[in-house]
Design an enzyme around this catalytic site. Sequence first.
Site, PDB file in Angstrom:
ATOM      1  N   ASN A  12       0.854  -1.191   0.000  1.00 36.34           N
ATOM      2  CA  ASN A  12       0.000   0.000   0.000  1.00 36.34           C
ATOM      3  C   ASN A  12       0.895   1.248   0.000  1.00 36.34           C
ATOM      4  O   ASN A  12       1.724   1.425   0.900  1.00 36.34           O
ATOM      5  CB  ASN A  12      -0.895  -0.051   1.254  1.00 36.34           C
ATOM      6  CG  ASN A  12      -1.823   1.137   1.348  1.00 36.34           C
ATOM      7  OD1 ASN A  12      -1.413   2.262   1.105  1.00 36.34           O
ATOM      8  ND2 ASN A  12      -3.060   0.901   1.721  1.00 36.34           N
ATOM      9  N   HIS A  15       0.926   6.241   1.913  1.00 34.38           N
ATOM     10  CA  HIS A  15       1.635   7.205   2.765  1.00 34.38           C
ATOM     11  C   HIS A  15       2.840   7.852   2.098  1.00 34.38           C
ATOM     12  O   HIS A  15       3.416   8.791   2.652  1.00 34.38           O
ATOM     13  CB  HIS A  15       1.936   6.575   4.130  1.00 34.38           C
ATOM     14  CG  HIS A  15       0.635   6.311   4.848  1.00 34.38           C
ATOM     15  ND1 HIS A  15      -0.258   7.315   5.100  1.00 34.38           N
ATOM     16  CD2 HIS A  15       0.059   5.155   5.261  1.00 34.38           C
ATOM     17  CE1 HIS A  15      -1.340   6.799   5.674  1.00 34.38           C
ATOM     18  NE2 HIS A  15      -1.171   5.495   5.773  1.00 34.38           N
ATOM     19  N   HIS A  48      -5.662   3.691  -1.656  1.00 36.83           N
ATOM     20  CA  HIS A  48      -6.985   4.043  -1.121  1.00 36.83           C
ATOM     21  C   HIS A  48      -7.289   5.487  -1.496  1.00 36.83           C
ATOM     22  O   HIS A  48      -6.653   6.417  -0.988  1.00 36.83           O
ATOM     23  CB  HIS A  48      -6.948   3.863   0.407  1.00 36.83           C
ATOM     24  CG  HIS A  48      -8.241   4.144   1.097  1.00 36.83           C
ATOM     25  ND1 HIS A  48      -8.386   4.006   2.459  1.00 36.83           N
ATOM     26  CD2 HIS A  48      -9.452   4.540   0.647  1.00 36.83           C
ATOM     27  CE1 HIS A  48      -9.628   4.321   2.805  1.00 36.83           C
ATOM     28  NE2 HIS A  48     -10.293   4.654   1.718  1.00 36.83           N
ATOM     29  N   ARG A  50      -9.389   8.254  -0.779  1.00 36.89           N
ATOM     30  CA  ARG A  50     -10.357   8.668   0.242  1.00 36.89           C
ATOM     31  C   ARG A  50     -11.222   9.804  -0.256  1.00 36.89           C
ATOM     32  O   ARG A  50     -10.788  10.602  -1.090  1.00 36.89           O
ATOM     33  CB  ARG A  50      -9.620   9.125   1.506  1.00 36.89           C
ATOM     34  CG  ARG A  50      -9.181   7.991   2.386  1.00 36.89           C
ATOM     35  CD  ARG A  50      -8.563   8.529   3.653  1.00 36.89           C
ATOM     36  NE  ARG A  50      -8.381   7.461   4.612  1.00 36.89           N
ATOM     37  CZ  ARG A  50      -9.249   7.145   5.571  1.00 36.89           C
ATOM     38  NH1 ARG A  50     -10.357   7.842   5.727  1.00 36.89           N
ATOM     39  NH2 ARG A  50      -9.006   6.149   6.385  1.00 36.89           N
ATOM     40  N   ARG A  54      -6.945  12.813   1.202  1.00 38.80           N
ATOM     41  CA  ARG A  54      -5.841  13.226   2.085  1.00 38.80           C
ATOM     42  C   ARG A  54      -4.508  12.638   1.638  1.00 38.80           C
ATOM     43  O   ARG A  54      -3.467  13.165   1.977  1.00 38.80           O
ATOM     44  CB  ARG A  54      -6.131  12.831   3.533  1.00 38.80           C
ATOM     45  CG  ARG A  54      -6.101  11.361   3.792  1.00 38.80           C
ATOM     46  CD  ARG A  54      -6.262  11.050   5.262  1.00 38.80           C
ATOM     47  NE  ARG A  54      -7.599  11.303   5.731  1.00 38.80           N
ATOM     48  CZ  ARG A  54      -8.101  10.738   6.826  1.00 38.80           C
ATOM     49  NH1 ARG A  54      -7.353   9.927   7.551  1.00 38.80           N
ATOM     50  NH2 ARG A  54      -9.331  10.972   7.197  1.00 38.80           N
ATOM     51  N   GLU A  75      -8.730   0.601  -3.132  1.00 34.10           N
ATOM     52  CA  GLU A  75      -9.537   0.661  -1.898  1.00 34.10           C
ATOM     53  C   GLU A  75     -10.462   1.848  -1.963  1.00 34.10           C
ATOM     54  O   GLU A  75     -10.033   2.961  -2.317  1.00 34.10           O
ATOM     55  CB  GLU A  75      -8.615   0.858  -0.698  1.00 34.10           C
ATOM     56  CG  GLU A  75      -8.174  -0.414  -0.061  1.00 34.10           C
ATOM     57  CD  GLU A  75      -7.396  -0.122   1.204  1.00 34.10           C
ATOM     58  OE1 GLU A  75      -7.682   0.864   1.910  1.00 34.10           O
ATOM     59  OE2 GLU A  75      -6.478  -0.895   1.475  1.00 34.10           O
ATOM     60  N   THR A 106      -8.206   3.565   8.651  1.00 32.27           N
ATOM     61  CA  THR A 106      -9.411   2.730   8.634  1.00 32.27           C
ATOM     62  C   THR A 106      -9.503   1.991   9.963  1.00 32.27           C
ATOM     63  O   THR A 106      -8.781   1.031  10.193  1.00 32.27           O
ATOM     64  CB  THR A 106      -9.341   1.743   7.450  1.00 32.27           C
ATOM     65  OG1 THR A 106      -8.916   2.453   6.298  1.00 32.27           O
ATOM     66  CG2 THR A 106     -10.689   1.111   7.191  1.00 32.27           C
ATOM     67  N   GLU A 156     -11.106  -9.435   3.297  1.00 35.93           N
ATOM     68  CA  GLU A 156      -9.824  -9.054   3.897  1.00 35.93           C
ATOM     69  C   GLU A 156     -10.073  -8.879   5.388  1.00 35.93           C
ATOM     70  O   GLU A 156     -10.889  -8.045   5.794  1.00 35.93           O
ATOM     71  CB  GLU A 156      -9.280  -7.769   3.264  1.00 35.93           C
ATOM     72  CG  GLU A 156      -7.950  -7.373   3.911  1.00 35.93           C
ATOM     73  CD  GLU A 156      -7.153  -6.340   3.129  1.00 35.93           C
ATOM     74  OE1 GLU A 156      -7.299  -6.254   1.898  1.00 35.93           O
ATOM     75  OE2 GLU A 156      -6.372  -5.625   3.779  1.00 35.93           O
ATOM     76  N   HIS A 199      -3.554  -4.549   7.844  1.00 32.58           N
ATOM     77  CA  HIS A 199      -3.657  -3.369   8.692  1.00 32.58           C
ATOM     78  C   HIS A 199      -2.748  -3.495   9.911  1.00 32.58           C
ATOM     79  O   HIS A 199      -2.914  -4.395  10.727  1.00 32.58           O
ATOM     80  CB  HIS A 199      -5.085  -3.051   9.154  1.00 32.58           C
ATOM     81  CG  HIS A 199      -5.259  -1.574   9.418  1.00 32.58           C
ATOM     82  ND1 HIS A 199      -4.778  -0.966  10.536  1.00 32.58           N
ATOM     83  CD2 HIS A 199      -5.790  -0.599   8.655  1.00 32.58           C
ATOM     84  CE1 HIS A 199      -5.034   0.326  10.464  1.00 32.58           C
ATOM     85  NE2 HIS A 199      -5.642   0.583   9.341  1.00 32.58           N
TER      86      HIS A 199
HETATM   87  N1  PXP Z   1      -5.855  -3.229   4.187  1.00 34.58           N
HETATM   88  C1  PXP Z   1      -6.793  -2.256   4.236  1.00 34.58           C
HETATM   89  C2  PXP Z   1      -8.174  -2.593   3.816  1.00 34.58           C
HETATM   90  C3  PXP Z   1      -6.464  -0.955   4.669  1.00 34.58           C
HETATM   91  O1  PXP Z   1      -7.425  -0.005   4.728  1.00 34.58           O
HETATM   92  C4  PXP Z   1      -5.138  -0.667   5.005  1.00 34.58           C
HETATM   93  C5  PXP Z   1      -4.760   0.718   5.444  1.00 34.58           C
HETATM   94  O2  PXP Z   1      -5.083   1.635   4.483  1.00 34.58           O
HETATM   95  C6  PXP Z   1      -4.193  -1.692   4.906  1.00 34.58           C
HETATM   96  C7  PXP Z   1      -4.580  -2.966   4.518  1.00 34.58           C
HETATM   97  C8  PXP Z   1      -2.756  -1.457   5.215  1.00 34.58           C
HETATM   98  O3  PXP Z   1      -2.589  -1.081   6.532  1.00 34.58           O
HETATM   99  P1  PXP Z   1      -1.199  -0.497   7.000  1.00 34.58           P
HETATM  100  O4  PXP Z   1      -0.963   0.744   6.220  1.00 34.58           O
HETATM  101  O5  PXP Z   1      -1.387  -0.264   8.451  1.00 34.58           O
HETATM  102  O6  PXP Z   1      -0.157  -1.549   6.720  1.00 34.58           O
END
Ligand code: PXP
Length: 251
Positions: A12, A15, A48, A50, A54, A75, A106, A156, A199
């Site tokens: 992901n 960030h 994602h 949003r 952001r 996402e 999330t 998930e 997550h």
């Molecule tokens: N899976 C989903 C559905 C998420 O919303 C996120 C965070 O955006 C992640 C995985 C990844 O989480 P993290 O960034 O904490 O590794």
Amino acid sequence: MKPLGKLRLGVNIDHVATVRNARGSQYPDPLRAAKMAEEAGADGITAHLREDRRHILDQDIQRLVDQLSVPLNFEMAATEEMQKIALLHKPHAVCIVPEKREERTTEGGLEVVKQEDHLGHFIEPLREAGSRVSIFIEPDYKQIEAASRIGVHIVELHTGTYCDLHAEGRFSKRNTELESLREMASFAHSLGLEVHAGHGLTYSCVQPIAAFPELRELNIGHFLIGEGVFRGLKSAIKEMRRLMDEARAAS
Ligand code: PXP
């Protein structure tokens, strides 16, 4: 005993965009990070979009769709606006997540049971457009059963509580949560659902999850992007890949 199948790693890159947007600049570029993740062995990229934009922006999604070689997991919240964007791009997968403006990330899984009809109708065009539909939920029997009834391809499982308990050193509670995730991975698989998780995963808590035999994919972002600052993104991803493979080889 049959060896466990390969566990896919979805990286992901949200960030990277968070850092870029902090200054309203063009860099760091999330597409560059995604390309680097591909080179490091990521099996997919997750982003994602949003409602408040952001981190990832609409133009990032367009560039990812145009230039990625690995599948994109898009996402999104279950809103009309996001549905239109998903139908425009037809990504490999869409993952439906809950979204609140005031949350930092999330925070919980999607409430499927209480909005079964709505979500069932909502995902229909996405399925018809050819996207794999995933839904981000808590490890809970009723949510998984409802997800199965509405016809998603994938669930998930939210690993956030497990990761928080691990980080706080509350190992007895962490183990209870781990057992619940294990049981729910197995239950979802028994219903014919593909099982993913994610997550909050880090090097120190990923392995017990990665060892679940039913699991097909982990989605990891925040930790990897942070770790990338210190050791480089490719190296950070390769180490996660190594830990995941090690956990599967050992079980
Ligand atoms: N899976 C989903 C559905 C998420 O919303 C996120 C965070 O955006 C992640 C995985 C990844 O989480 P993290 O960034 O904490 O590794």
